[in-house]
Enzyme design. Structure first.
Site, short mmCIF file in Angstrom:
data_model
loop_
_atom_site.label_atom_id
_atom_site.label_comp_id
_atom_site.label_asym_id
_atom_site.label_seq_id
_atom_site.Cartn_x
_atom_site.Cartn_y
_atom_site.Cartn_z
N ASP A 1 0.69 -1.04 -0.16
CA ASP A 1 -0.26 -0.05 -0.07
C ASP A 1 1.05 0.90 -0.15
O ASP A 1 0.40 2.68 0.85
CB ASP A 1 -1.01 0.15 0.99
CG ASP A 1 -1.66 -1.26 1.31
OD1 ASP A 1 -2.39 -1.95 0.98
OD2 ASP A 1 -1.77 -2.20 2.52
N LYS B 1 2.91 1.87 -4.89
CA LYS B 1 2.92 1.96 -6.24
C LYS B 1 2.07 1.88 -7.42
O LYS B 1 2.35 1.83 -8.59
CB LYS B 1 3.31 0.43 -6.20
CG LYS B 1 4.40 -0.65 -5.00
CD LYS B 1 4.43 -2.32 -4.98
CE LYS B 1 3.24 -1.94 -4.84
NZ LYS B 1 3.04 -2.35 -3.34
N GLY C 1 -4.73 -4.39 -3.75
CA GLY C 1 -6.02 -3.72 -4.81
C GLY C 1 -4.61 -2.41 -5.02
O GLY C 1 -4.52 -1.31 -4.18
N HIS C 2 -4.12 -2.04 -6.39
CA HIS C 2 -3.74 -1.03 -6.81
C HIS C 2 -4.33 0.14 -7.18
O HIS C 2 -5.48 0.30 -8.55
CB HIS C 2 -3.44 -1.88 -8.05
CG HIS C 2 -1.91 -2.29 -7.19
ND1 HIS C 2 -1.02 -3.80 -8.33
CD2 HIS C 2 -1.72 -2.75 -6.33
CE1 HIS C 2 -0.30 -3.83 -7.77
NE2 HIS C 2 -0.37 -3.76 -5.74
N GLN D 1 1.69 -6.00 -3.41
CA GLN D 1 2.67 -6.07 -1.11
C GLN D 1 3.74 -5.12 -1.40
O GLN D 1 4.36 -4.22 -2.25
CB GLN D 1 2.61 -7.70 -1.24
CG GLN D 1 0.78 -7.62 -1.15
CD GLN D 1 1.19 -8.46 -2.41
OE1 GLN D 1 1.60 -9.67 -3.15
NE2 GLN D 1 -0.96 -8.85 -3.07
P1 IMP Z 1 -3.10 -12.71 1.84
O1 IMP Z 1 -1.59 -12.52 1.14
O2 IMP Z 1 -3.83 -12.62 1.80
O3 IMP Z 1 -3.07 -14.24 2.58
O4 IMP Z 1 -2.61 -11.48 3.35
C1 IMP Z 1 -1.66 -12.08 4.54
C2 IMP Z 1 -0.89 -10.47 5.12
O5 IMP Z 1 -0.65 -9.59 3.49
C3 IMP Z 1 -1.61 -9.75 5.48
O6 IMP Z 1 -1.47 -8.88 6.52
C4 IMP Z 1 -2.41 -9.29 4.37
O7 IMP Z 1 -3.07 -7.86 4.87
C5 IMP Z 1 -1.23 -8.80 4.04
N1 IMP Z 1 -1.02 -8.02 2.21
C6 IMP Z 1 -2.07 -9.09 1.43
N2 IMP Z 1 -1.99 -8.17 0.03
C7 IMP Z 1 -2.04 -6.87 0.34
C8 IMP Z 1 -1.48 -5.64 -0.67
O8 IMP Z 1 -2.18 -5.43 -1.19
N3 IMP Z 1 -1.53 -4.36 0.67
C9 IMP Z 1 -1.47 -4.50 1.52
N4 IMP Z 1 -1.23 -5.42 3.09
C10 IMP Z 1 -1.30 -6.40 1.49
#
Ligand code: IMP
Length: 423
Positions: free
Chosen positions: A13, A16, A40-41, A224
């Site tokens: 977040d 990017k 979520g971009h 991420q």
């Molecule tokens: P997962 O990727 O859904 O397995 O989540 C694992 C961790 O990564 C959690 O803490 C999510 O909140 C975090 N996470 C996954 N995708 C994003 C993103 O795009 N932005 C910020 N945090 C993310």
């Protein structure tokens, strides 16, 4: 050289998508290299807001080709929904989307098991997006996953699918007390999915390296961030892929010798969503103020993001791992109204000063802060470094000095044009 890499240097977040969107103007191909619909971009272009979960953020430029890389896990409904949304809004996508045939297919049982595990009080709660990401990557590493290209292969339906489904059924029935998956229905669904996806599929290493050799410019888009990397992040509170440079190579198939620049996207403060340690987290009114000013709510799940101060140790960690050649500093304007701004310049762990981000025991870190004066005026309309207030320039200089990486762009507002090129 032809390839630029964009990585998140914090917990995701960082903004990017906006950076990729403005860099994509001078790029031929944008490749998203890992993750799935957990990302979520958000991009704001010509007054319209777009949120991308799977499709690379370069799609808004009509000449850019967008590749979903082999390191991704792709949920078919999310993919087609996103395509429909884009088409409805008049974005011409014909011939502009490619999917690496070694990317993995994410199916409903992945999301179901992800959600069940998150609800199970006897398993460490990660705070995932419940999109099935970790379960799908787990299948990939366990060699029980499904490559998209296999959907077109009769041998897969004969030899592998029945075994995959029978193993999943044992898990669903015996561990989660859930309905079993029907093999025939799944085969029909996957065969028809294969036919629908066929026109997008490429052998990514072949396609991309050939395009690069013919002079095309490529942007590798990470999702991420470094601190959510399964190897370098705050394990186990991480995602299940590698947002860092190694993941970019694996997830795209682009030859490392072609990479010239690696930009770390760094927010002017820090946020994270989900569980896990966060050394500079600000609590109560301080954290709430940053959340309000920055509108820090997840683009995928809508969850409030945890907010805190800029952490030099985190960005240095990202700089080391990724070999950052420059920083793009985002959301600087969010700090406009603050009288003073804290910046974490070092750590102590168990009474000892440490100058790295530790792999364990992060909750025992004591943060050493410096405080800098704020600039207390709006900066969104400024377009040149020299226009910025003295204290904003001081803040940027402090970040460069502490992190040891030049700041190349500063984002001072959500729109494409709210971006100042520094070098
Ligand atoms: P997962 O990727 O859904 O397995 O989540 C694992 C961790 O990564 C959690 O803490 C999510 O909140 C975090 N996470 C996954 N995708 C994003 C993103 O795009 N932005 C910020 N945090 C993310």
């Amino acid at each position: 050289m032809a390839v630029t890499l964009i990585v998140g240097a914090q917990w995701g977040d960082e903004g990017k998508a906006k950076v990729i969107d403005f860099l994509a103007e001078n790029t031929d191909i944008v490749v998203r290299y890992q993750g799935g619909a957990n990302a979520g971009h958000t991009v704001i272009a010509k007054g319209e807001k777009y949120i991308f979960h799977l499709i690379p953020s370069g799609i808004l430029y009509s000449k850019t080709v967008c590749v979903l890389g082999g390191g991704m896990v792709i949920e078919p409904n999310a993919f087609f929904d996103e395509l429909n949304q884009l088409e409805k809004r008049g974005i011409e996508i014909d011939g502009r989307i490619r999917i690496a045939d070694n990317a993995h297919v994410l199916l409903p049982y992945h999301s179901l098991i992800d959600a069940k595990r998150e609800e199970n009080m006897s398993i460490t709660k990660i705070g995932t997006t419940k999109r099935g990401i970790g379960i799908c990557y787990g299948d990939k590493v366990n060699r029980t996953g499904i490559r998209i290209g296999e959907l077109l292969d009769d041998g897969f339906y004969k030899n592998r699918l029945p075994l995959l489904i029978s193993e999943k059924n044992i898990i669903l029935k015996n561990i989660y007390n859930e309905k079993e998956i029907n093999l025939t229905e799944t085969e029909d669904f996957l065969r028809s999915l294969g036919q629908k996806l066929k026109k997008y599929l490429i052998n990514a290493p072949y396609y991309l390296n050939l395009e690069i050799a013919s002079g095309k410019r490529v942007l590798l888009e990470g999702a991420q961030g470094t601190m959510l990397d399964v190897d370098f992040g705050t394990y186990p509170f991480v995602t299940s892929s590698n947002p860092t440079i190694g993941g970019a190579l694996i997830g795209s198939g682009v030859n490392h010798r072609n990479i010239s620049d690696c930009f770390g996207i760094v927010k002017a403060y820090t946020t994270r969503v989900g569980e896990g340690p966060f050394p500079t987290e600000a609590y109560n009114e301080e954290g709430e103020a940053l959340r309000k000013l920055g509108n820090e709510y997840g683009a995928t799940t809508g969850r409030p993001r945890r907010c805190g101060w800029f952490d030099v140790e985190v960005v240095r960690h990202a700089a080391r791992i990724n070999g950052l050649t420059g920083i793009v500093l985002t959301k600087l304007d969010v700090l406009d109204s603050l009288k003073t701004i804290k910046i974490a310049v070092g750590y102590e762990q168990d009474g000892k000063r440490i100058s790295y981000f530790p792999s364990y025991g992060v909750e025992r870190i004591k943060v050493i802060y410096e405080e800098l004066p704020g600039w207390e005026e709006p900066i969104t309309n400024y377009t040149k470094l020299n226009d910025l207030p003295k204290n904003a320039k001081k803040y940027i200089n402090a970040i460069e000095k502490f992190c040891g990486v030049p700041v190349c762009w500063v984002s001072v507002g959500p729109k494409r044009e709210n971006t100042i090129k520094i070098r």
